[in-house]
Design a protein around this motif. Structure first.
Motif, mmCIF file in Angstrom:
data_model
loop_
_atom_site.group_PDB
_atom_site.id
_atom_site.type_symbol
_atom_site.label_atom_id
_atom_site.label_comp_id
_atom_site.label_asym_id
_atom_site.label_seq_id
_atom_site.Cartn_x
_atom_site.Cartn_y
_atom_site.Cartn_z
ATOM 1 N N LEU A 22 44.681 37.693 42.635
ATOM 2 C CA LEU A 22 44.375 37.387 41.512
ATOM 3 C C LEU A 22 45.480 36.918 40.975
ATOM 4 C CD1 LEU A 22 42.703 37.329 38.892
ATOM 5 C CD2 LEU A 22 43.228 39.684 38.199
ATOM 6 N N VAL A 23 47.041 37.682 40.857
ATOM 7 C CA VAL A 23 48.106 37.134 40.165
ATOM 8 C C VAL A 23 49.092 35.985 40.912
ATOM 9 C CG1 VAL A 23 50.203 37.797 39.490
ATOM 10 C CG2 VAL A 23 48.814 39.742 39.247
ATOM 11 N N VAL A 24 48.481 35.777 42.447
ATOM 12 C CA VAL A 24 49.058 34.265 42.369
ATOM 13 C C VAL A 24 48.301 33.270 42.237
ATOM 14 C CG1 VAL A 24 49.842 33.161 45.363
ATOM 15 C CG2 VAL A 24 49.604 35.973 44.181
ATOM 16 N N GLN A 25 46.919 33.432 42.256
ATOM 17 C CA GLN A 25 45.798 32.269 42.045
ATOM 18 C C GLN A 25 46.691 31.752 40.415
ATOM 19 O OE1 GLN A 25 41.935 32.537 43.557
ATOM 20 N NE2 GLN A 25 42.425 33.810 44.551
ATOM 21 N N VAL A 85 44.811 36.364 32.620
ATOM 22 C CA VAL A 85 46.210 36.544 33.608
ATOM 23 C C VAL A 85 47.033 34.659 33.143
ATOM 24 C CG1 VAL A 85 47.059 36.108 35.620
ATOM 25 C CG2 VAL A 85 45.191 37.799 35.152
ATOM 26 N N ALA A 86 46.209 33.947 33.543
ATOM 27 C CA ALA A 86 46.631 32.532 33.584
ATOM 28 C C ALA A 86 46.742 32.175 32.367
ATOM 29 C CB ALA A 86 45.176 31.271 34.058
ATOM 30 N N PHE A 87 46.389 32.786 31.303
ATOM 31 C CA PHE A 87 46.574 32.687 29.967
ATOM 32 C C PHE A 87 47.687 32.840 29.335
ATOM 33 C CE2 PHE A 87 47.264 33.784 25.646
ATOM 34 C CZ PHE A 87 46.421 32.568 24.526
ATOM 35 N N ALA A 150 46.912 41.558 34.577
ATOM 36 C CA ALA A 150 45.625 41.553 35.788
ATOM 37 C C ALA A 150 45.614 43.579 35.692
ATOM 38 C CB ALA A 150 46.435 41.821 36.841
ATOM 39 N N ALA A 151 46.035 43.941 35.392
ATOM 40 C CA ALA A 151 45.678 45.528 35.475
ATOM 41 C C ALA A 151 45.166 45.629 34.306
ATOM 42 C CB ALA A 151 47.265 46.468 35.784
ATOM 43 N N ILE A 152 45.532 45.063 32.901
ATOM 44 C CA ILE A 152 44.896 45.273 31.618
ATOM 45 C C ILE A 152 43.181 44.842 31.648
ATOM 46 C CG2 ILE A 152 44.326 44.733 29.227
ATOM 47 C CD1 ILE A 152 47.791 45.397 29.379
ATOM 48 N N ALA A 153 43.253 43.515 33.115
ATOM 49 C CA ALA A 153 42.190 42.928 32.900
ATOM 50 C C ALA A 153 40.963 43.412 33.523
ATOM 51 C CB ALA A 153 42.396 41.994 34.104
ATOM 52 N N ALA A 154 41.469 44.800 34.558
ATOM 53 C CA ALA A 154 40.452 45.587 34.946
ATOM 54 C C ALA A 154 39.774 46.169 33.451
ATOM 55 C CB ALA A 154 40.826 46.935 34.918
ATOM 56 N N TYR A 155 39.785 45.813 32.720
ATOM 57 C CA TYR A 155 38.765 46.513 31.705
ATOM 58 C C TYR A 155 37.138 45.956 31.771
ATOM 59 C CZ TYR A 155 37.052 47.484 26.551
ATOM 60 O OH TYR A 155 37.110 47.812 25.507
ATOM 61 N N VAL A 156 37.800 44.255 31.770
ATOM 62 C CA VAL A 156 36.409 43.845 31.925
ATOM 63 C C VAL A 156 35.639 43.422 33.464
ATOM 64 C CG1 VAL A 156 36.466 42.434 29.765
ATOM 65 C CG2 VAL A 156 37.559 42.003 32.394
ATOM 66 N N ASN A 157 36.136 44.574 33.896
ATOM 67 C CA ASN A 157 36.055 45.249 35.463
ATOM 68 C C ASN A 157 36.832 43.587 36.758
ATOM 69 O OD1 ASN A 157 34.668 46.126 37.451
ATOM 70 N ND2 ASN A 157 32.985 44.736 37.413
ATOM 71 N N GLY A 158 38.262 43.815 36.239
ATOM 72 C CA GLY A 158 38.329 42.319 37.085
ATOM 73 C C GLY A 158 38.958 43.663 38.083
#
Length: 213
Positions: A22-25, A85-87, A150-158
């Protein structure tokens, strides 16, 4: 703790790879966008103030707030996590790219034009290679910052390791709450360190010794 990790080793490895993916992309996408915007800013100098203001404002937006704003627009899942993450990833690259491109010696640019190079050739063969060390530094900052987002994005089931951290928080007082939180946190740190080492190696391979700091 060790028993916890051993029982879930396959899932932990999978989530670790998902986190890195996720992070690399997102960072690769952000790097392309950031450098492209920086080129536009350098060619249109009056946009530099606007670009700096947007970067400053963008980085002050809390990650949870951004995720909350994206949630009703994009829904739950990896797509929303990617854009969150991209933002954030684009701003360090944009700032460093502007600084790097602006910092190229005008004499070198004039010499390149005197040799018959057009604007695109000057950009690709002179400006970007000389600005690359500064852009590379921004890329490293972007990568490290994106690991946490990316860890915080797990809040939206990332995808990724953030789910372990949130599980640990929601299960406070439970038998495995600390284990979940520690595995998620340590995993993010390890992935971030490995990514930074790879970027350091990339810098060694791609930055000319003549301009290496």
């Amino acid at each position: 703790m060790w028993q916890f990790v051993d029982d879930r080793s396959d899932q932990i490895v999978y989530n670790t790879l998902q986190h890195a993916n996720l992070v690399v992309q997102a960072v690769l996408f952000a790097a392309l966008v950031g450098v492209a915007l920086a080129v536009v800013v350098v060619w249109v100098p009056r946009l530099e103030t606007l670009a700096n203001a947007v970067s400053a404002i963008g980085l002050t937006i809390p990650a949870f707030a951004l995720v909350g704003l994206l949630l009703p627009l994009l829904g739950i899942g990896a797509f929303t996590a990617f854009w969150a993450v991209a933002f954030y990833a684009v701003f360090p690259v944009l700032r460093n790219a502007v600084v790097g491109l602006r910092g190229v010696d005008p004499t070198l640019l004039e010499s390149a034009r005197g040799m018959g190079m057009g604007p695109v050739a000057v950009l690709l063969r002179v400006r970007l290679p000389l600005a690359w060390p500064v852009i590379h530094a921004g890329l490293r900052v972007s990568m490290q910052m994106s690991m946490g987002v990316a860890a915080i994005a797990a809040y939206v089931n990332g995808p990724g390791l953030g789910g372990y951290i949130f599980t640990g928080i929601t299960q406070i007082g439970g038998a495995n709450a600390v284990n979940y939180a520690v595995v998620g946190t340590v995993g993010v740190v390890v992935v971030a360190l490995l990514a930074d080492l790879l970027l350091l190696l990339l810098g060694r391979l791609t930055v000319s010794k003549g301009i290496r700091a």
